[in-house]
Design a protein around this motif. Structure first.
Motif, PDB file in Angstrom:
ATOM      1  N   UNK A 155      58.257 -31.000  56.614  1.00  0.00           N
ATOM      2  CA  UNK A 155      57.242 -30.212  55.917  1.00  0.00           C
ATOM      3  C   UNK A 155      56.951 -30.791  54.546  1.00  0.00           C
ATOM      4  N   UNK A 156      57.975 -31.240  53.851  1.00  0.00           N
ATOM      5  CA  UNK A 156      57.786 -31.817  52.521  1.00  0.00           C
ATOM      6  C   UNK A 156      56.972 -33.102  52.603  1.00  0.00           C
ATOM      7  N   UNK A 157      57.294 -33.945  53.560  1.00  0.00           N
ATOM      8  CA  UNK A 157      56.569 -35.204  53.712  1.00  0.00           C
ATOM      9  C   UNK A 157      55.110 -34.970  54.096  1.00  0.00           C
ATOM     10  N   UNK A 158      54.881 -34.048  55.037  1.00  0.00           N
ATOM     11  CA  UNK A 158      53.511 -33.743  55.459  1.00  0.00           C
ATOM     12  C   UNK A 158      52.716 -33.156  54.303  1.00  0.00           C
ATOM     13  N   UNK A 197      58.007 -25.284  62.183  1.00  0.00           N
ATOM     14  CA  UNK A 197      57.043 -25.523  61.114  1.00  0.00           C
ATOM     15  C   UNK A 197      55.908 -24.503  61.204  1.00  0.00           C
ATOM     16  N   UNK A 198      55.422 -24.275  62.413  1.00  0.00           N
ATOM     17  CA  UNK A 198      54.344 -23.307  62.627  1.00  0.00           C
ATOM     18  C   UNK A 198      54.761 -21.912  62.195  1.00  0.00           C
ATOM     19  N   UNK A 199      55.991 -21.522  62.540  1.00  0.00           N
ATOM     20  CA  UNK A 199      56.481 -20.193  62.180  1.00  0.00           C
ATOM     21  C   UNK A 199      56.574 -20.045  60.660  1.00  0.00           C
ATOM     22  N   UNK A 200      56.982 -21.105  59.989  1.00  0.00           N
ATOM     23  CA  UNK A 200      57.101 -21.061  58.533  1.00  0.00           C
ATOM     24  C   UNK A 200      55.734 -20.907  57.881  1.00  0.00           C
ATOM     25  N   UNK A 201      54.757 -21.680  58.353  1.00  0.00           N
ATOM     26  CA  UNK A 201      53.408 -21.587  57.787  1.00  0.00           C
ATOM     27  C   UNK A 201      52.788 -20.224  58.086  1.00  0.00           C
ATOM     28  N   UNK A 202      53.007 -19.727  59.295  1.00  0.00           N
ATOM     29  CA  UNK A 202      52.479 -18.412  59.662  1.00  0.00           C
ATOM     30  C   UNK A 202      53.042 -17.335  58.749  1.00  0.00           C
ATOM     31  N   UNK A 203      54.321 -17.427  58.453  1.00  0.00           N
ATOM     32  CA  UNK A 203      54.958 -16.452  57.564  1.00  0.00           C
ATOM     33  C   UNK A 203      54.325 -16.465  56.179  1.00  0.00           C
ATOM     34  N   UNK A 262      48.189 -12.627  53.773  1.00  0.00           N
ATOM     35  CA  UNK A 262      46.796 -12.762  53.339  1.00  0.00           C
ATOM     36  C   UNK A 262      45.859 -12.354  54.474  1.00  0.00           C
ATOM     37  N   UNK A 263      46.165 -12.814  55.677  1.00  0.00           N
ATOM     38  CA  UNK A 263      45.303 -12.556  56.836  1.00  0.00           C
ATOM     39  C   UNK A 263      45.250 -11.074  57.181  1.00  0.00           C
ATOM     40  N   UNK A 315      46.468 -23.715  52.354  1.00  0.00           N
ATOM     41  CA  UNK A 315      47.900 -23.732  52.644  1.00  0.00           C
ATOM     42  C   UNK A 315      48.188 -24.492  53.932  1.00  0.00           C
ATOM     43  N   UNK A 316      47.330 -24.310  54.923  1.00  0.00           N
ATOM     44  CA  UNK A 316      47.551 -24.888  56.242  1.00  0.00           C
ATOM     45  C   UNK A 316      47.065 -26.327  56.377  1.00  0.00           C
ATOM     46  N   UNK A 317      46.208 -26.772  55.468  1.00  0.00           N
ATOM     47  CA  UNK A 317      45.461 -28.027  55.656  1.00  0.00           C
ATOM     48  C   UNK A 317      46.326 -29.220  56.073  1.00  0.00           C
TER      49      UNK A 317
END
Length: 209
Positions: free
Chosen positions: A37-40, A77-83, A88-89, A115-117
Motif C-alpha cells: 500500500x505504501x509503495x502504490x 488492500x481493498x478492505x483497508x481502502x473501503x474502511x 464518507x460514502x 483516496x482510491x486513485x
C-alpha cells in the motif's frame, strides 16, 4: 516428572511453536500488505517482490511465499481502502432537494476518488489476471452508478440521457481521466466535475407547482 506430565509438556511446547509460526506468518502478511500500500500510494503501481521485501523489512523468500496468493493481498488492500472511504460514502444527505444532494455527492467523490486513485490504477493493471479484482471492479462500478441514480427523482430517471450523463460525470473513470490523463490537480478536477454536474442540472427544467 511423570510420563504423562512429560507428554503434556511436549504437546504444550509443540502448540506454542505452531502458534508462534502462525503469528509470524500473520505479521509478515500484514507487513507485506502495508508495504504494498505504501509503495502504490507513492506511485509504484506494480511493486516488485524485491521492492516489497525491502519496504517491509523481511526476506524475499517470505514475500514470494505470500505472493503465491495475490488475491488475498488484494482483498486486504481493498478492505483497508473501503474502511477509509465508507464513512464518507454512507454519511446521510442533508439537502431537501435532489440537486443539493447531487452537489454533495460530487464533493464527496472528490475525497473518495482521490483516496482510491493510486490503488484503483494499480488494480486496473492487474484485474485481467485476478478473478478477485475483476469481480470487484464490476461491483464497484455498479455501486457508484446506483449511488447516483438513487438520488434522482422519477422524472429525472425517466430522462435517461441526463441520468446516464450524470453517472458518467460522477464516475471514477471520469476522475481518472481528469487526474491521470489530463494531469489536473485534485482541486482542478473537483472544479471540473462540479461544473459538469451543474451544467447537467441546468438542463433540467423546474417542475411546475
Amino acid at each position: 516428572m511423570t510420563k504423562g506430565e512429560g507428554k503434556t509438556t511436549t504437546l504444550a511446547r509443540a502448540r506454542k511453536a505452531v502458534d508462534g509460526r502462525r503469528e509470524r506468518s500473520r505479521s509478515s502478511h500484514r507487513r507485506i500488505v502495508e508495504a504494498m500500500m505504501e509503495l502504490i500510494a507513492n506511485g509504484d503501481l506494480m511493486p516488485s517482490a524485491a521492492r516489497v521485501a525491502e519496504e517491509a523489512g523481511i526476506g524475499l523468500r517470505t514475500v514470494f511465499r505470500h505472493f503465491d496468493d495475490m488475491d488475498s493481498l488484494y482483498a486486504e488492500i481493498s478492505a483497508t481502502i473501503t474502511e477509509r472511504v465508507m464513512p464518507i460514502v454512507t454519511a446521510p444527505y442533508q439537502g431537501t432537494d435532489w440537486r443539493d444532494n447531487l452537489r454533495d455527492l460530487a464533493r464527496r467523490r472528490v475525497r473518495v476518488f482521490e483516496t482510491m486513485l493510486p490503488f484503483r490504477l494499480a488494480a486496473n493493471i492487474k484485474r485481467y489476471q485476478s478473478p478477485f479484482l475483476m469481480g470487484q471492479y464490476g461491483q464497484v462500478v455498479t455501486l457508484e452508478r446506483e449511488l447516483v441514480l438513487r438520488l434522482l427523482p422519477p422524472d429525472i430517471l425517466a430522462r435517461r440521457t441526463t441520468a446516464e450523463a450524470l453517472c458518467a460525470a460522477l464516475s471514477f473513470q471520469s476522475w481518472r481521466a481528469l487526474r491521470h490523463d489530463q494531469s489536473l490537480s485534485a482541486e482542478e478536477a473537483g472544479t471540473v466535475t462540479a461544473h459538469m454536474v451543474e451544467a447537467l442540472i441546468a438542463m433540467v427544467p423546474d417542475q411546475k407547482p
